[in-house]
Design an enzyme around this catalytic site. Structure first.
Site, PDB file in Angstrom:
ATOM      1  CG  ASN A  12      15.463  59.134  69.833  1.00 58.68           C
ATOM      2  OD1 ASN A  12      14.874  58.436  70.661  1.00 58.68           O
ATOM      3  ND2 ASN A  12      16.187  60.188  70.173  1.00 58.68           N
ATOM      4  CG  HIS A  67      17.640  57.593  77.443  1.00 60.49           C
ATOM      5  ND1 HIS A  67      17.661  58.964  77.396  1.00 60.49           N
ATOM      6  CD2 HIS A  67      18.252  57.237  78.609  1.00 60.49           C
ATOM      7  CE1 HIS A  67      18.257  59.429  78.502  1.00 60.49           C
ATOM      8  NE2 HIS A  67      18.617  58.393  79.249  1.00 60.49           N
TER       9      HIS A  67
HETATM   10  P1  CMP Z   1      16.639  60.899  74.837  1.00 64.79           P
HETATM   11  O1  CMP Z   1      18.067  60.537  74.631  1.00 64.79           O
HETATM   12  O2  CMP Z   1      15.741  59.869  75.379  1.00 64.79           O
HETATM   13  O3  CMP Z   1      16.555  62.199  75.758  1.00 64.79           O
HETATM   14  C1  CMP Z   1      15.502  63.117  75.694  1.00 64.79           C
HETATM   15  C2  CMP Z   1      14.590  62.846  74.555  1.00 64.79           C
HETATM   16  O4  CMP Z   1      13.770  63.913  74.171  1.00 64.79           O
HETATM   17  C3  CMP Z   1      15.415  62.576  73.317  1.00 64.79           C
HETATM   18  O5  CMP Z   1      16.047  61.337  73.416  1.00 64.79           O
HETATM   19  C4  CMP Z   1      14.380  62.696  72.224  1.00 64.79           C
HETATM   20  O6  CMP Z   1      13.664  61.493  72.046  1.00 64.79           O
HETATM   21  C5  CMP Z   1      13.474  63.746  72.815  1.00 64.79           C
HETATM   22  N1  CMP Z   1      13.679  65.019  72.144  1.00 64.79           N
HETATM   23  C6  CMP Z   1      14.731  65.837  72.251  1.00 64.79           C
HETATM   24  N2  CMP Z   1      14.557  66.923  71.487  1.00 64.79           N
HETATM   25  C7  CMP Z   1      13.354  66.779  70.901  1.00 64.79           C
HETATM   26  C8  CMP Z   1      12.605  67.574  70.010  1.00 64.79           C
HETATM   27  N3  CMP Z   1      13.071  68.753  69.581  1.00 64.79           N
HETATM   28  N4  CMP Z   1      11.408  67.115  69.619  1.00 64.79           N
HETATM   29  C9  CMP Z   1      10.943  65.939  70.074  1.00 64.79           C
HETATM   30  N5  CMP Z   1      11.605  65.130  70.932  1.00 64.79           N
HETATM   31  C10 CMP Z   1      12.808  65.555  71.332  1.00 64.79           C
END
Ligand code: CMP
Length: 160
Positions: free
Chosen positions: A135, A138
């Site tokens: 995504n 962060h």
């Molecule tokens: P981030 O903001 O980096 O914080 C935690 C990360 O976990 C989040 O972005 C996502 O990239 C990842 N994440 C959170 N929920 C899920 C999920 N259900 N499946 C896969 N990755 C997740």
């Protein structure tokens, strides 16, 4: 043992005074391996600077497994934890402490929802994210975590 490859993370004399956490003027952004590796960093930085964020420092880091596990310790035990660590160690990331008024709140608005499919149009994740895990970026989720996360990558660095 250092959680990172490289020696910059060995610096441990950072002494945060807490002001940044109390006033919510600083946060940490990490451009993740998907976006950094596909050359999206410039566009993302442009988006952040257009929204009034000032970059206080920047560091390209290839996280070790132990480093990624430590950074995401709050997610340890969740079903996606191992995959998240795999992804975050799959290539270099660009970590940046950012400054502006209401930094934590505003950065989370600018990047959009965790799942790019749910992110508002024009947000960083809507523009550059591929999925919940890949995504693009962060952002710290609270002023207190911002202080911890900035120290994780920039301990000992005198921020501009
Ligand atoms: P981030 O903001 O980096 O914080 C935690 C990360 O976990 C989040 O972005 C996502 O990239 C990842 N994440 C959170 N929920 C899920 C999920 N259900 N499946 C896969 N990755 C997740």
């Amino acid at each position: 043992m250092s959680p990172h490859r490289g020696d910059a993370s060995e610096r441990t004399n950072h002494k945060p005074n807490g002001n940044e956490a109390m006033s919510d003027t600083r946060t940490l952004a990490i451009i993740k391996p998907d976006a950094f590796g596909s050359g999206k960093a410039g566009k993302i930085i442009d988006r952040l600077e257009s929204d009034g964020f000032r970059i206080l420092a920047a560091r390209v880091v290839h996280l070790s497994r132990a480093g990624a596990e430590a950074f995401y310790d709050v997610h340890r035990g969740k079903p996606f934890f191992a995959s998240l660590v795999d992804f975050m160690t799959s290539g270099p990331v660009l970590a940046m402490p950012l400054e502006r008024e209401d930094a934590v709140t505003r950065l989370r608005e600018v990047i959009g929802a965790t799942d790019p499919a749910d992110a508002d149009t024009g947000t960083v994740r809507a523009l550059y994210g591929e999925g919940k895990e890949r995504n693009a970026i962060h952002a710290s989720d609270s002023p207190d975590n911002a202080r911890v996360e900035v120290a994780f990558f920039f301990a000992g660095v005198d921020l501009a």
